[in-house]
Structures are given as structure tokens and as C-alpha cells.
Write an enzyme that holds these catalytic residues in place. Structure first.
Site, PDB file in Angstrom:
ATOM      1  CB  ILE A 129      46.235   3.472 -33.179  1.00 31.88           C
ATOM      2  CG1 ILE A 129      47.426   3.986 -34.019  1.00 31.88           C
ATOM      3  CG2 ILE A 129      46.716   2.695 -31.955  1.00 31.88           C
ATOM      4  CD1 ILE A 129      48.310   2.928 -34.620  1.00 31.88           C
TER       5      ILE A 129
ATOM      6  N   GLY B  99      52.051   9.907 -30.224  1.00 31.31           N
ATOM      7  CA  GLY B  99      51.944  11.306 -30.632  1.00 31.31           C
ATOM      8  C   GLY B  99      51.921  12.276 -29.468  1.00 31.31           C
TER       9      GLY B  99
ATOM     10  CB  SER C  60      55.924   6.686 -32.181  1.00 35.79           C
ATOM     11  OG  SER C  60      57.247   6.432 -32.611  1.00 35.79           O
ATOM     12  CB  CYS C  61      54.902   2.999 -35.516  1.00 32.02           C
ATOM     13  SG  CYS C  61      55.066   4.633 -36.255  1.00 32.02           S
TER      14      CYS C  61
ATOM     15  CG  HIS D 221      62.185   8.906 -34.810  1.00 27.98           C
ATOM     16  ND1 HIS D 221      62.485   9.801 -35.821  1.00 27.98           N
ATOM     17  CD2 HIS D 221      60.894   8.565 -34.963  1.00 27.98           C
ATOM     18  CE1 HIS D 221      61.406   9.977 -36.570  1.00 27.98           C
ATOM     19  NE2 HIS D 221      60.433   9.250 -36.069  1.00 27.98           N
TER      20      HIS D 221
ATOM     21  CG  HIS E 270      57.712   4.033 -40.624  1.00 28.78           C
ATOM     22  ND1 HIS E 270      57.420   5.266 -41.157  1.00 28.78           N
ATOM     23  CD2 HIS E 270      56.902   3.898 -39.540  1.00 28.78           C
ATOM     24  CE1 HIS E 270      56.478   5.850 -40.420  1.00 28.78           C
ATOM     25  NE2 HIS E 270      56.143   5.048 -39.445  1.00 28.78           N
TER      26      HIS E 270
HETATM   27  N1  LIG Z   1      48.969   5.863 -37.662  1.00 35.08           N
HETATM   28  C1  LIG Z   1      50.172   5.548 -37.266  1.00 35.08           C
HETATM   29  O1  LIG Z   1      50.987   5.175 -38.072  1.00 35.08           O
HETATM   30  C2  LIG Z   1      50.538   5.607 -35.837  1.00 35.08           C
HETATM   31  C3  LIG Z   1      49.961   6.484 -34.963  1.00 35.08           C
HETATM   32  N2  LIG Z   1      50.380   6.556 -33.666  1.00 35.08           N
HETATM   33  C4  LIG Z   1      49.798   7.499 -32.748  1.00 35.08           C
HETATM   34  O2  LIG Z   1      48.484   7.065 -32.402  1.00 35.08           O
HETATM   35  C5  LIG Z   1      47.639   8.188 -32.160  1.00 35.08           C
HETATM   36  C6  LIG Z   1      46.424   8.065 -33.042  1.00 35.08           C
HETATM   37  O3  LIG Z   1      46.855   8.053 -34.398  1.00 35.08           O
HETATM   38  P1  LIG Z   1      45.964   7.434 -35.559  1.00 35.08           P
HETATM   39  O4  LIG Z   1      45.203   6.251 -35.087  1.00 35.08           O
HETATM   40  O5  LIG Z   1      46.872   7.286 -36.727  1.00 35.08           O
HETATM   41  O6  LIG Z   1      44.973   8.636 -35.829  1.00 35.08           O
HETATM   42  P2  LIG Z   1      43.610   8.595 -36.644  1.00 35.08           P
HETATM   43  O7  LIG Z   1      43.370   9.971 -37.100  1.00 35.08           O
HETATM   44  O8  LIG Z   1      43.614   7.481 -37.636  1.00 35.08           O
HETATM   45  O9  LIG Z   1      42.554   8.208 -35.532  1.00 35.08           O
HETATM   46  C7  LIG Z   1      42.220   9.063 -34.478  1.00 35.08           C
HETATM   47  C8  LIG Z   1      40.738   8.967 -34.229  1.00 35.08           C
HETATM   48  O10 LIG Z   1      40.401   9.779 -33.131  1.00 35.08           O
HETATM   49  C9  LIG Z   1      39.241  10.545 -33.462  1.00 35.08           C
HETATM   50  N3  LIG Z   1      39.175  11.750 -32.633  1.00 35.08           N
HETATM   51  C10 LIG Z   1      39.567  13.005 -32.909  1.00 35.08           C
HETATM   52  N4  LIG Z   1      39.350  13.826 -31.857  1.00 35.08           N
HETATM   53  C11 LIG Z   1      38.813  13.052 -30.888  1.00 35.08           C
HETATM   54  C12 LIG Z   1      38.343  13.300 -29.571  1.00 35.08           C
HETATM   55  N5  LIG Z   1      38.412  14.524 -29.022  1.00 35.08           N
HETATM   56  N6  LIG Z   1      37.834  12.274 -28.858  1.00 35.08           N
HETATM   57  C13 LIG Z   1      37.765  11.027 -29.380  1.00 35.08           C
HETATM   58  N7  LIG Z   1      38.182  10.740 -30.642  1.00 35.08           N
HETATM   59  C14 LIG Z   1      38.704  11.742 -31.372  1.00 35.08           C
HETATM   60  C15 LIG Z   1      39.367  10.807 -34.940  1.00 35.08           C
HETATM   61  O11 LIG Z   1      38.119  11.108 -35.515  1.00 35.08           O
HETATM   62  C16 LIG Z   1      39.906   9.448 -35.417  1.00 35.08           C
HETATM   63  O12 LIG Z   1      38.854   8.518 -35.630  1.00 35.08           O
HETATM   64  C17 LIG Z   1      48.520   9.420 -32.375  1.00 35.08           C
HETATM   65  O13 LIG Z   1      49.089   9.782 -31.134  1.00 35.08           O
HETATM   66  C18 LIG Z   1      49.619   8.896 -33.299  1.00 35.08           C
HETATM   67  O14 LIG Z   1      50.814   9.624 -33.218  1.00 35.08           O
HETATM   68  C19 LIG Z   1      51.319   5.692 -33.173  1.00 35.08           C
HETATM   69  C20 LIG Z   1      51.898   4.772 -33.981  1.00 35.08           C
HETATM   70  C21 LIG Z   1      51.599   4.712 -35.393  1.00 35.08           C
HETATM   71  O1  LIG Z   2      54.560   8.069 -34.637  1.00 38.00           O
HETATM   72  C1  LIG Z   2      54.712   7.855 -35.818  1.00 38.00           C
HETATM   73  O2  LIG Z   2      55.793   8.136 -36.546  1.00 38.00           O
HETATM   74  P1  LIG Z   2      57.129   8.839 -35.988  1.00 38.00           P
HETATM   75  O3  LIG Z   2      57.661   7.923 -34.922  1.00 38.00           O
HETATM   76  O4  LIG Z   2      58.021   8.880 -37.175  1.00 38.00           O
HETATM   77  O5  LIG Z   2      56.773  10.217 -35.464  1.00 38.00           O
HETATM   78  C2  LIG Z   2      53.558   7.276 -36.552  1.00 38.00           C
HETATM   79  O6  LIG Z   2      54.022   6.599 -37.700  1.00 38.00           O
HETATM   80  C3  LIG Z   2      52.674   8.427 -36.931  1.00 38.00           C
HETATM   81  O7  LIG Z   2      53.474   9.331 -37.596  1.00 38.00           O
HETATM   82  P2  LIG Z   2      52.823  10.565 -38.334  1.00 38.00           P
HETATM   83  O8  LIG Z   2      53.021  11.735 -37.389  1.00 38.00           O
HETATM   84  O9  LIG Z   2      53.658  10.698 -39.582  1.00 38.00           O
HETATM   85  O10 LIG Z   2      51.392  10.249 -38.590  1.00 38.00           O
END
Ligand SMILES: NC(=O)C1=CN([C@@H]2O[C@H](COP(=O)(O)OP(=O)(O)OC[C@H]3O[C@@H](n4cnc5c(N)ncnc54)[C@H](O)[C@@H]3O)[C@@H](O)[C@H]2O)C=CC1
Ligand SMILES: O=C(OP(=O)(O)O)[C@H](O)COP(=O)(O)O
Length: 337
Positions: A12, A110, A139-140, A194, A220
Site C-alpha cells: 500500500i 488493518g 480496508s480494501c 467486514h 477479491h
Molecule cells: N495488501 C492489501 O491487500 C491491503 C492492505 N491493507 C492494509 O494496509 C496496511 C499495510 O498492508 P500492506 O501494504 O499489505 O503490508 P506490507 O507488508 O506489504 O507493507 C508494510 C510495510 O511496512 C514495513 N514495516 C514493518 N514494520 C514497520 C515499522 N515499524 N515502521 C515502518 N515500516 C514498517 C514493512 O517492512 C513493509 O515494507 C495493513 O493495515 C493492511 O491491513 C489495506 C487494504 C489492502
Molecule cells: O484488509 C484486507 O482484507 P479484509 O478486508 O478481507 O480483511 C486486505 O485485503 C488485507 O487483507 P489480509 O489481512 O488478508 O492481508
């Protein structure tokens, strides 16, 4: 110009950073990362000032020959608004960092809803975030549901939403996720999280959601039933959804049968990373039986929250209203398929 920092540069965070750079009224003052992986290297190549999120690990960047601009505290001090895109639960740990520097912060889906002043969806409740210090972009899946609910609620009124969410097991880069060969009711309890999450945006909405996880990474897929209060035809609902800027009704002639072709379609359209910022609703699925609307929509989990984060930045900074912000964001990103 609004100065924006991004803490957490993963799926993200890197997309939000690129989207901020594309905006005419925003400047990316930097991104913070914990480790010098391929994404950190690319951030520097993009010209994004890179900050160490954890002081003790700063030397790892030196060892990898990746230049740091400083520590995350300096980034937070410089930014007008921080976007926290760290993994679930880390955002909550970072809250005090933003408070210490008096910098408003956005968090992702999250995090728990009670961490923040308000949860956010640009189409549904932009104004609630005006001047807030802590805002959660939902969330997404919740974003995808909210974009659908908002126009239907306004046009017809909603008696009840029932949604079954077929969720991708993990993102393409998440090699540690599954299932590999299974179909999991997930969560096994009903309703899934959700529905209550959508109620953080629409407190009075009756909604039940069920979740599953499948061996897929692309998107999804939601199977939706909305019991409407007003009379509607399938054609009217289709027109309504076609008129929304972040719901794309897939025309039948495109012959797109699933997430694979949708992603190919996005890549052919020149979308960065093949991103689909819009809900993708199959036109031929839009059906009305009595008061009941049915449809299928695909939600690109990696990108649909990106324009919402951009709008939330303007909402907390109070530099635009919802319509102005959504239009600016859409134009700058190149929304429209
Ligand atoms: N990937 C998805 O499909 C979606 C994710 N989200 C939400 O977005 C948030 C991030 O998810 P993603 O981008 O998928 O995760 P990700 O794991 O791809 O990225 C998170 C990044 O933060 C870094 N990180 C870890 N600890 C840290 C810290 N203390 N300080 C700074 N950076 C740190 C990690 O190394 C990584 O680069 C979560 O809350 C998730 O639920 C929301 C919608 C969709
Ligand atoms: O927030 C999300 O999904 P969710 O609304 O189904 O919990 C994002 O797709 C991240 O889901 P993940 O917790 O499966 O990485």
C-alpha cells in the site's frame, strides 16, 4: 503544497507514495522503511527521500549502499500529514510518534476502528475527517462495499445488504500466504468482520457478510445481494453505478470473465502495476428480482484504497471538499477505463 510522508513502504505504501507524487497540490517529503530490500532501492531510484523507520537498523542501509535522508522522526516532523501503511497493529504502535510531533496521521484498514477519530471512505463520509488527527482508511473490501452502498442508499434506501466475500489468499508478493489447495471459510464465524467494518462508515446500515479465502492472489470477488427500499430496475441500477467515478461496470463485449483478464485489461490500459483503483462490477450480473439487487464485483486489494488515502490527506488538511478532492485525485491518477 501539502507535505506528505509515508511510513511503511510495502504494497500500500509504495502505491500511495506514487499517487501523492502525481497530485498537483502535494509533495512527497519522504518514505520510511525498516530494511534495505528491493522496494527501498527503488524508492531511492525514484528520487524519494528514504528514512529509517527503526534507528538500530539504519546501518543495514549503509551496508547495502542505500542512502538515507534521516530517521523517521525527522520525516514526521517535516510532514503536514503522515500516511501510516505499516502492517496491521504497527500503526497503533506508531500513533504516539505522530502525536509527539503534532502531525495528523492516516492509518490503514488493518488497524482497529477505535484507534482513530473516524474511519474514512471518500464517497461516503469525507467530511467526517475534516481536521481530524487520526483517520483510518477502511480496508480494501470495506472500501469496495462502501462505494457500492453509498449511491444505492442515496438513490433507493437499503433494507439490508448480504455479501459473500471470496478473498484472495495473499498478495502476489506474499509467498508465505495460503491456502495453496483449499477453500477456507474465513473467518469461520458469521458475520465476518467486514459487515461491522462497513458500519464504521454507515452506522445504521443492516449488513451481513460472510468470508472465504481461496488460492488466488489477483483480486477479491464479492457476491452481493442488496434488498432495496425503492423500486429499481436492473438498467437503472446499472446507469447509477456507471455514473460513479470509482465503480467501473464491465461492458459485456469486453469478454472479461475474471480477475486474470481484468488485470491484463489494466496492464493493456497502461495502469501502473496493473492497478485497478475502481470496483469492477460485471454488467451482466446486475439483476433485480422484486426488491432484491444482485451483482458480482471484483476488488483489487492492492490498489482500491490508494485514491481514498489521497482524498483522506486533503480531508484532514481541510484543503478541499469531497467533490473537489475526488475529481483532483481521479484526474491526477488517470481514473477511467
Ligand atoms: N495488501 C492489501 O491487500 C491491503 C492492505 N491493507 C492494509 O494496509 C496496511 C499495510 O498492508 P500492506 O501494504 O499489505 O503490508 P506490507 O507488508 O506489504 O507493507 C508494510 C510495510 O511496512 C514495513 N514495516 C514493518 N514494520 C514497520 C515499522 N515499524 N515502521 C515502518 N515500516 C514498517 C514493512 O517492512 C513493509 O515494507 C495493513 O493495515 C493492511 O491491513 C489495506 C487494504 C489492502
Ligand atoms: O484488509 C484486507 O482484507 P479484509 O478486508 O478481507 O480483511 C486486505 O485485503 C488485507 O487483507 P489480509 O489481512 O488478508 O492481508
Amino acid at each position: 503544497m501539502l507535505s506528505v510522508g509515508v511510513n511503511g513502504y510495502g504494497t500500500i505504501g509504495k502505491r500511495v507514495a506514487d499517487a501523492v507524487v502525481a497530485q498537483p497540490d502535494m509533495e512527497l517529503v519522504g518514505v520510511a522503511k525498516t530494511r534495505p530490500n528491493y522496494e527501498a532501492g527503488r524508492a531511492v531510484k525514484n528520487g524519494y527521500p528514504l528514512y529509517a523507520a527503526i534507528e538500530e537498523r539504519a546501518e543495514k542501509f549503509d551496508a547495502a549502499d542505500i542512502d538515507l535522508a534521516g530517521l523517521v522522526e525527522e520525516l514526521v516532523e517535516e510532514a503536514d500529514v503522515m500516511v501510516d501503511a505499516t502492517p496491521s497493529g504497527i500503526g497503533a504502535e506508531n500513533k504516539s510518534l505522530y502525536e509527539e510531533h503534532d502531525t495528523p496521521a492516516l492509518y490503514q484498514g488493518g488497524e482497529d476502528a477505535d484507534l482513530v477519530d473516524t474511519s474514512f471512505n471518500a464517497r461516503a463520509n469525507f467530511a467526517d475527517a475534516a481536521g481530524a488527527d487520526h483517520v483510518r482508511v477502511v480496508s480494501c473490501n470495506t472500501t469496495g462495499l462502501s462505494r457500492l452502498v453509498a449511491p444505492l442508499e442515496e438513490e433507493y434506501g437499503i433494507e439490508k445488504v448480504r455479501a459473500t466475500l471470496v478473498r484472495r489468499g495473499g498478495d502476489p508478493a506474499q509467498t508465505d500466504r495460503g491456502p495453496i489447495n483449499d477453500i477456507l471459510p474465513n473467518p469461520r464465524t458469521i458475520p465476518s468482520h467486514h459487515g461491522p467494518d462497513v458500519q464504521t462508515i454507515f452506522p445504521d446500515l443492516a449488513i451481513d457478510t460472510l468470508g472465504l479465502k481461496v488460492p488466488a492472489t489477483l483480486m477479491h470477488t464479492h457476491s452481493i445481494n442488496v434488498s432495496l427500499n425503492g423500486d429499481a430496475t436492473a438498467d437503472e441500477v446499472r446507469e447509477l453505478l456507471e455514473s460513479q467515478s470509482r465503480t467501473f461496470v464491465i461492458p459485456e463485449h469486453l469478454d472479461i470473465d475474471g480477475a486474470g483478464k481484468l488485470k491484463e485489461f489494466a496492464l493493456d490500459a497502461g495502469r501502473p502495476r496493473g492497478d485497478l483503483w475502481e470496483n469492477c462490477i460485471w454488467g451482466e450480473s446486475i439483476s433485480v428480482e422484486g426488491d432484491d439487487l444482485y451483482l458480482f464485483q471484483a476488488i483489487h486489494q492492492e490498489s482500491d484504497v490508494v485514491p481514498e488515502n489521497v482524498d483522506a490527506i486533503r480531508a484532514v488538511a481541510e484543503t478541499a471538499d469531497a467533490d473537489e478532492s475526488i475529481e483532483t485525485t481521479n484526474d491526477a491518477l488517470g481514473m477511467g477505463l
